[in-house]
Design a protein around this motif. Sequence first.
Motif, PDB file in Angstrom:
ATOM      1  N   SER A 163      10.327   8.710  41.971  1.00 33.87           N
ATOM      2  CA  SER A 163       8.905   8.698  42.328  1.00 33.87           C
ATOM      3  C   SER A 163       8.142   7.624  41.577  1.00 33.87           C
ATOM      4  CB  SER A 163       8.295  10.062  42.010  1.00 33.87           C
ATOM      5  OG  SER A 163       6.888   9.983  42.114  1.00 33.87           O
ATOM      6  N   CYS A 164       7.235   6.941  42.308  1.00 30.02           N
ATOM      7  CA  CYS A 164       6.350   5.970  41.650  1.00 30.02           C
ATOM      8  C   CYS A 164       4.944   6.536  41.550  1.00 30.02           C
ATOM      9  CB  CYS A 164       6.363   4.638  42.395  1.00 30.02           C
ATOM     10  SG  CYS A 164       5.936   4.808  44.128  1.00 30.02           S
ATOM     11  N   ASN A 165       4.797   7.841  41.816  1.00 25.94           N
ATOM     12  CA  ASN A 165       3.469   8.458  41.766  1.00 25.94           C
ATOM     13  C   ASN A 165       3.616   9.905  41.278  1.00 25.94           C
ATOM     14  OD1 ASN A 165       1.002   9.631  42.237  1.00 25.94           O
ATOM     15  ND2 ASN A 165       0.748   8.742  44.272  1.00 25.94           N
ATOM     16  N   LEU A 166       3.269  10.115  39.998  1.00 29.07           N
ATOM     17  CA  LEU A 166       3.515  11.443  39.399  1.00 29.07           C
ATOM     18  C   LEU A 166       2.776  12.560  40.126  1.00 29.07           C
ATOM     19  CD1 LEU A 166       3.573  11.500  35.508  1.00 29.07           C
ATOM     20  CD2 LEU A 166       5.412  11.877  37.128  1.00 29.07           C
ATOM     21  N   SER A 167       1.561  12.284  40.642  1.00 32.67           N
ATOM     22  CA  SER A 167       0.820  13.400  41.233  1.00 32.67           C
ATOM     23  C   SER A 167       1.492  13.897  42.514  1.00 32.67           C
ATOM     24  CB  SER A 167      -0.663  13.074  41.411  1.00 32.67           C
ATOM     25  OG  SER A 167      -0.784  11.938  42.183  1.00 32.67           O
ATOM     26  N   THR A 168       2.007  12.988  43.354  1.00 31.34           N
ATOM     27  CA  THR A 168       2.678  13.481  44.569  1.00 31.34           C
ATOM     28  C   THR A 168       4.041  14.094  44.205  1.00 31.34           C
ATOM     29  OG1 THR A 168       3.485  11.251  45.080  1.00 31.34           O
ATOM     30  CG2 THR A 168       1.485  11.971  46.194  1.00 31.34           C
ATOM     31  N   PHE A 169       4.673  13.552  43.157  1.00 31.59           N
ATOM     32  CA  PHE A 169       5.942  14.154  42.716  1.00 31.59           C
ATOM     33  C   PHE A 169       5.708  15.600  42.277  1.00 31.59           C
ATOM     34  CE2 PHE A 169       8.474  15.360  38.982  1.00 31.59           C
ATOM     35  CZ  PHE A 169       9.681  15.582  39.625  1.00 31.59           C
ATOM     36  N   ILE A 170       4.655  15.810  41.479  1.00 27.78           N
ATOM     37  CA  ILE A 170       4.369  17.166  40.965  1.00 27.78           C
ATOM     38  C   ILE A 170       4.076  18.116  42.127  1.00 27.78           C
ATOM     39  CG2 ILE A 170       2.681  18.509  39.621  1.00 27.78           C
ATOM     40  CD1 ILE A 170       2.581  15.996  37.719  1.00 27.78           C
ATOM     41  N   ARG A 171       3.281  17.632  43.085  1.00 25.32           N
ATOM     42  CA  ARG A 171       2.964  18.460  44.270  1.00 25.32           C
ATOM     43  C   ARG A 171       4.256  18.918  44.968  1.00 25.32           C
ATOM     44  NH1 ARG A 171       1.146  14.681  48.718  1.00 25.32           N
ATOM     45  NH2 ARG A 171       3.410  14.501  48.822  1.00 25.32           N
ATOM     46  N   ASP A 172       5.182  17.951  45.190  1.00 23.12           N
ATOM     47  CA  ASP A 172       6.428  18.269  45.911  1.00 23.12           C
ATOM     48  C   ASP A 172       7.375  19.110  45.040  1.00 23.12           C
ATOM     49  OD1 ASP A 172       5.349  16.712  47.893  1.00 23.12           O
ATOM     50  OD2 ASP A 172       6.562  14.937  47.429  1.00 23.12           O
ATOM     51  N   ALA A 173       7.415  18.778  43.731  1.00 23.47           N
ATOM     52  CA  ALA A 173       8.338  19.484  42.830  1.00 23.47           C
ATOM     53  C   ALA A 173       7.963  20.957  42.697  1.00 23.47           C
ATOM     54  CB  ALA A 173       8.345  18.800  41.460  1.00 23.47           C
ATOM     55  N   LYS A 174       6.645  21.255  42.784  1.00 24.42           N
ATOM     56  CA  LYS A 174       6.207  22.657  42.709  1.00 24.42           C
ATOM     57  C   LYS A 174       6.839  23.455  43.846  1.00 24.42           C
ATOM     58  CE  LYS A 174       1.684  22.546  40.594  1.00 24.42           C
ATOM     59  NZ  LYS A 174       0.333  22.179  40.947  1.00 24.42           N
ATOM     60  N   ILE A 175       6.793  22.893  45.045  1.00 21.98           N
ATOM     61  CA  ILE A 175       7.345  23.618  46.208  1.00 21.98           C
ATOM     62  C   ILE A 175       8.869  23.749  46.054  1.00 21.98           C
ATOM     63  CG2 ILE A 175       7.507  23.685  48.735  1.00 21.98           C
ATOM     64  CD1 ILE A 175       5.084  21.775  48.788  1.00 21.98           C
ATOM     65  N   LEU A 176       9.495  22.665  45.604  1.00 20.50           N
ATOM     66  CA  LEU A 176      10.956  22.697  45.459  1.00 20.50           C
ATOM     67  C   LEU A 176      11.381  23.748  44.425  1.00 20.50           C
ATOM     68  CD1 LEU A 176      11.459  18.827  45.599  1.00 20.50           C
ATOM     69  CD2 LEU A 176      12.504  20.442  47.202  1.00 20.50           C
ATOM     70  N   THR A 177      10.637  23.822  43.308  1.00 15.31           N
ATOM     71  CA  THR A 177      11.035  24.779  42.263  1.00 15.31           C
ATOM     72  C   THR A 177      10.712  26.220  42.689  1.00 15.31           C
ATOM     73  OG1 THR A 177       8.977  24.288  41.108  1.00 15.31           O
ATOM     74  CG2 THR A 177      10.934  23.218  40.269  1.00 15.31           C
ATOM     75  N   GLU A 178       9.733  26.373  43.580  1.00 20.50           N
ATOM     76  CA  GLU A 178       9.448  27.719  44.089  1.00 20.50           C
ATOM     77  C   GLU A 178      10.468  28.129  45.154  1.00 20.50           C
ATOM     78  OE1 GLU A 178       4.667  27.076  43.505  1.00 20.50           O
ATOM     79  OE2 GLU A 178       5.476  27.190  45.532  1.00 20.50           O
ATOM     80  N   SER A 179      11.341  27.187  45.527  1.00 26.49           N
ATOM     81  CA  SER A 179      12.273  27.448  46.634  1.00 26.49           C
ATOM     82  C   SER A 179      13.730  27.344  46.185  1.00 26.49           C
ATOM     83  CB  SER A 179      12.014  26.465  47.764  1.00 26.49           C
ATOM     84  OG  SER A 179      10.664  26.441  48.090  1.00 26.49           O
ATOM     85  N   GLY A 180      13.987  27.526  44.911  1.00 26.46           N
ATOM     86  CA  GLY A 180      15.372  27.606  44.453  1.00 26.46           C
ATOM     87  C   GLY A 180      15.901  26.381  43.730  1.00 26.46           C
ATOM     88  N   PHE A 181      15.076  25.331  43.584  1.00 23.85           N
ATOM     89  CA  PHE A 181      15.533  24.157  42.830  1.00 23.85           C
ATOM     90  C   PHE A 181      15.036  24.245  41.381  1.00 23.85           C
ATOM     91  CE2 PHE A 181      16.015  22.586  47.096  1.00 23.85           C
ATOM     92  CZ  PHE A 181      17.131  21.769  47.009  1.00 23.85           C
TER      93      PHE A 181
END
Length: 384
Positions: free
Chosen positions: A337-355
């Motif tokens: 990722s070259c943009n921490l804010s969009t990474f954090i947005r996406d990572a939240k969903i991924l970690t809530e879904s088993g990652f």
Amino acid sequence: MFCVHSGECGGCQSIEQPYSDQLVAKQAYVVSALQVLGLPPENIFPVLPSESSVYYRNKMEFAFARKPTGELYLGLKRRGVFWDVIPLSHCYLQDPVTPYLLQFTSDYLCPSGLPAWDYRKREGVFRYLMVRQSKTTGHFLISLVVSEAQNMSFFEGYAAALVAKFPQVKSIVLTLQPTSSDTAFSTDMRVLVGEPILEEQLGALKFSISPTAFFQTNTRQAAVLYNEIVKSLNPEPEDVVMDLYCGTGTIGLYVAPYVSAVIGVEENPASIENAIQNARANGIANITFEVENVRRFLKFSKLQATKMIVDPPRDGLIPKVVRRVIERKPKTLVYVSCNLSTFIRDAKILTESGFEICGVQPVDMFPNTGHIEVVAQLRYSGVL
Ligand SMILES: C[S@@+](CC[C@H](N)C(=O)[O-])C[C@H]1O[C@@H](n2cnc3c(N)ncnc32)[C@H](O)[C@@H]1O
């Protein structure tokens, strides 16, 4: 470092800060921003510095403007002001030769009397000069971006004069971009000089890059970034890897020797043409490429992968892509990722879904700016 344009230029925001201080600030920013994901601090590794903090960019887009006196010039946009261009006498971002290319170009084009693009009224002729330089060969590829080209022989004359004065310029294209959107990108290109290709080398791999294809702008640091991606992927010989948003195939080609197969997906056909040539030129046979939008690819393709790499643009992944990635349950997902804010947005969903996020490696691709790249290793545990 002192730059005559610092304070007003939008190119480098932190050039006056010593590079070591910039790295400390970037590390602190990453650690603080990622707190929201609840990562243990030891899972955020120390930022990897760029070997060179000046003259590191292989691609820049300079904007045209005219002074009230009528003189045409090229420069970068004033910080925070999209319609105002500051003339550049020197620039620490690209090769020291670049300002001379800018001066020669504006001097040659000025007597035509054609107007520079007005960024507010969205009219004019001369828009951008895109300057790409291979850090391997030192050769330049130039794209002169105009809204119209009624007198081709004038532009051919410019191209001939530029290569006569600067023999390191090997390719020049005229890009026609008549739309009102403020971009130097268009597929309508006329070749004025040479082959519209630049050659780069990263580690043992050679790459051909066409004018519109994406290539990491800090060539030397790209090799550092790609090595980190390979490390985070933890490749095993039986793995099939999807390299999503693959550009010219660089990451996939780095990974291919360690795995059974790689599938690269990218929507820009020019990038995929380069990617196919790059695979051939490097004798890599276990990689295939799809010209496709990632959302459509994940929805319709029957191809399967054990591990995935995503390297999206600054906007990150759209929700439908996040959902499809989750459905496919790759064992390891490397998110670049070259943009921490969009990474954090996406990572939240991924970690809530088993990652689970197992590690985040910041890599400084853009010294003297506030930007930071991260390579995140996520593993699918399925445990919620
Ligand atoms: C940050 S670049 C990464 C390129 C490549 N991984 C590299 O390191 O050189 C993002 C790439 O995604 C491509 N892209 C953007 N949106 C896309 C989409 N929806 N589907 C497929 N490719 C896309 C762009 O054309 C660009 O090449």
